[in-house]
Structure formats: structure tokens, C-alpha cells
Write a protein that holds these residues in place. Structure first.
Motif, PDB file in Angstrom:
ATOM      1  N   TYR A  64    -118.603 -78.740  10.340  1.00 57.20           N
ATOM      2  CA  TYR A  64    -118.630 -77.464   9.604  1.00 57.20           C
ATOM      3  C   TYR A  64    -118.150 -76.331  10.517  1.00 57.20           C
ATOM      4  CZ  TYR A  64    -120.793 -79.088   5.271  1.00 57.20           C
ATOM      5  OH  TYR A  64    -121.026 -79.702   4.065  1.00 57.20           O
ATOM      6  N   CYS A  67    -114.466 -76.376  11.197  1.00 59.46           N
ATOM      7  CA  CYS A  67    -113.687 -76.013  10.001  1.00 59.46           C
ATOM      8  C   CYS A  67    -113.987 -74.584   9.551  1.00 59.46           C
ATOM      9  CB  CYS A  67    -113.983 -76.991   8.864  1.00 59.46           C
ATOM     10  SG  CYS A  67    -113.428 -78.658   9.214  1.00 59.46           S
ATOM     11  N   LYS A  69    -116.777 -73.363   8.392  1.00 62.20           N
ATOM     12  CA  LYS A  69    -117.590 -73.311   7.165  1.00 62.20           C
ATOM     13  C   LYS A  69    -119.066 -73.128   7.528  1.00 62.20           C
ATOM     14  CE  LYS A  69    -114.184 -74.563   4.388  1.00 62.20           C
ATOM     15  NZ  LYS A  69    -113.588 -73.687   3.412  1.00 62.20           N
ATOM     16  N   LEU A 106    -116.831 -81.616   2.753  1.00 58.91           N
ATOM     17  CA  LEU A 106    -115.926 -80.461   2.823  1.00 58.91           C
ATOM     18  C   LEU A 106    -114.571 -80.731   2.171  1.00 58.91           C
ATOM     19  CD1 LEU A 106    -116.701 -79.265   6.474  1.00 58.91           C
ATOM     20  CD2 LEU A 106    -117.203 -78.027   4.355  1.00 58.91           C
TER      21      LEU A 106
END
Ligand code: HSE
Length: 295
Positions: A64, A67, A69, A106
Motif C-alpha cells: 500500500y 503504491c 495508497k 489494489l
């Protein structure tokens, strides 16, 4: 919710220290779903860390983060058949599960090579994490964050019998190895590791005893594994084509003829009679590697 299934792995295979590994048909199955808090449990009632220190959670969080996120929490349900701290790649399996689970949640921003690179970078052992992802027999090296790897087909005539003790050995303790080695010892291992890859592929099985020989790590590790050296010797006497410490130990793997159907019975009798702290389990080579699916 996504489900990741990751095989056990046996690294080194004697001569291929830190560079060769094989996937075996024994699996950790991990379910992951996004949540607003961390909720981690084990289906079999085994103890698992239930906070941010959980390895699967940490690896998922890393995906996460990489990326960009946000992640407020995860539900993680573990169903782990790979025994921990036995040299069978349980931490690699959890690392791969966290990465592949998060990647699927994701929408798969990471391709397969990026998953392989990240798993080896986090885990530090490409010889476990690469076959855990790809299945089969792999040669892998990690350099500057990138894994150079090849998955080589294993000749169909062989199976594996794994001798697993009821005691653990931490990889950290088992990596207290000499800092330098003799030139002769380097040649001893590199010739055997190359011979191992070629022999497993072509089925030149008479090479396997010599090809799994090692002088870089096993001589230092046998002292940490009660009866480990005896099991290797006895496994060969029972008819194994080669036998070696699995990863950093303490488990021992014997390569056996698939046609030798009684080998497992002889191995189990050996443990019952002489080595009650050990059990023998027959495992095939996993040819599929880690899989992930939406539930
Ligand atoms: N190649 C590594 C070692 C594997 O032997 O320490 C650790 O699982």
C-alpha cells in the motif's frame, strides 16, 4: 476478500547456498480484506501476532505504501500448514501472502517480477521467496533490488521426503557462519550447484548425491541440529538419491525415486525406532507456486 495460497520451500538443497530453492506441496492459505482496523486471527487456534507486528500485515502495508495508497486496517485469517522456524520457508510464505494479497486488493498494480523483487527485498532470501511465488525449482539472486531468476523444470522421476523435528532453529542463529571461505571451498560448492541444476532438469539422478554436497553452511549447522547429520546419513542408506539440510534447518530433505513407494514407510519406521523427535512426510514438488483469487 482475497485468498492467497503459498507453498513451502526448501532453500539451498545442499550446494546452492542462498541461491537455489524448490517449492513443496505444503501450503499456507491466507485470507485478506480491507477493514477500518486490524483484525488478525488463525483458523487453527495457533498463536499469531494480532497487531502491526504481524509479518503478513507488514508486507501488505508495504505494498500500500509503495503504491501511495492509504491503509486503515486489514482483516487477515491465517490457515498455516507450513511449520514455523523449521527451514521450510514459513516466513517467506507469509511475506508472499501479504504482498500478493495486497496487490490483488489494489487491482494488481505490481506485475509478477515486481512481486518477486519486493518479496526478496523484504525477506532477504530469494532462494525461498522466488520458488514460493513461481513454484518448481528456481535459481535466484538478488542484486540492487532486482532478482535475476530462472525456474527450471524438475525431472518427473523424483519426490521429496522431509524429516521435520519437533524443535526449532532460528535462521538468525543458523546464519552465524564464517565470514570468509577458502577458494577451494567456493569451487567445491559452485561446481556442485551447477551440477545440481543440470542434473535435476535432465534426470541425471546418479549425480544428485555429489551435486547436493556442501562445505559452506551445513558443516557449521549440523552442530545446531541434534541428530541432523545422522538423519542425512540414514536417509541415504534407506535409498535417497541425496539428502541435505532444508534452508537454515533444522528440517532435512531427502530426494527419492518416485517409484520407491515404500521409502516413506522406511523413513517413518526409522524415526519411530531411532529418532522420536523427528517425523517423516512425503511431499511432491509444487509446480504452480503462489496463487491469489477473489472470494
Ligand atoms: N539460504 C538461506 C540460509 C535460507 O540458508 O540461511 C534461509 O531460509
Amino acid at each position: 476478500m482475497v485468498r492467497v495460497t503459498v507453498p513451502a520451500t526448501s532453500a539451498n538443497m545442499g550446494s546452492g547456498y542462498d541461491s537455489i530453492g524448490i517449492a513443496l506441496e505444503l501450503y499456507n492459505v491466507i485470507d485478506l480484506a480491507e477493514n477500518d482496523h486490524i483484525d488478525i486471527s488463525d483458523k487453527n487456534g495457533q498463536y499469531v501476532p494480532q497487531d502491526e507486528s504481524n509479518l503478513i500485515y507488514q508486507c501488505a502495508k508495504r505494498v500500500y505504501d509503495e503504491c501511495g495508497k492509504p491503509l486503515s486496517g486489514l482483516t487477515i485469517v491465517e490457515d498455516c500448514a507450513i511449520p514455523q522456524t523449521r527451514g521450510l520457508g514459513s516466513s517467506s510464505a507469509c511475506t508472499v501472502a501479504g504482498i500478493m494479497g495486497a496487490n490483488m486488493l489494489l487491482g494488481e498494480p505490481l506485475d509478477r517480477n515486481a512481486v518477486i523483487d519486493l518479496a526478496a527485498t523484504i525477506e532477504g532470501h530469494p532462494d525461498n521467496s522466488t520458488p514460493a511465488i513461481l513454484g518448481g525449482f528456481c535459481v535466484a539472486l538478488l542484486e540492487n533490488g532486482h532478482v535475476h531468476h530462472v525456474r527450471v523444470p524438475v525431472h518427473g522421476a523424483i519426490d521429496f521426503v522431509v524429516f521435520i523435528p519437533d524443535f526449532q532453529l532460528s535462521t538468525e542463529k543458523a546464519r552465524a557462519l564464517p565470514k570468509t571461505i577458502d577458494h577451494h571451498d567456493a569451487v567445491y560448492n559452485l561446481a556442485r550447484a551447477a551440477l545440481l541444476a543440470g542434473s535435476l532438469t535432465t534426470g541425471k539422478l546418479e549425480n544428485l548425491d555429489a551435486a547436493t554436497g556442501d562445505c559452506l553452511h551445513q558443516p557449521y549447522r549440523f552442530g545446531l541440529i541434534e541428530n541432523g547429520e545422522d538423519i542425512v546419513r540414514e536417509a541415504k542408506k534407506l535409498g535417497a538419491l541425496g539428502a541435505f539440510i532444508s534452508g537454515a534447518g533444522p528440517s532435512i530433505v531427502a530426494i527419492v525415486y518416485k517409484g520407491d513407494r515404500d521409502y516413506i514407510t522406511r523413513a517413518q519406521e526409522l524415526c519411530e525406532k531411532l529418532y522420536p523427535h523427528w517425523k517423516a512426510v512425503q511431499l511432491r514438488c509444487d509446480e504452480v507456486g503462489a496463487t491469489v483469487k477473489r472470494l
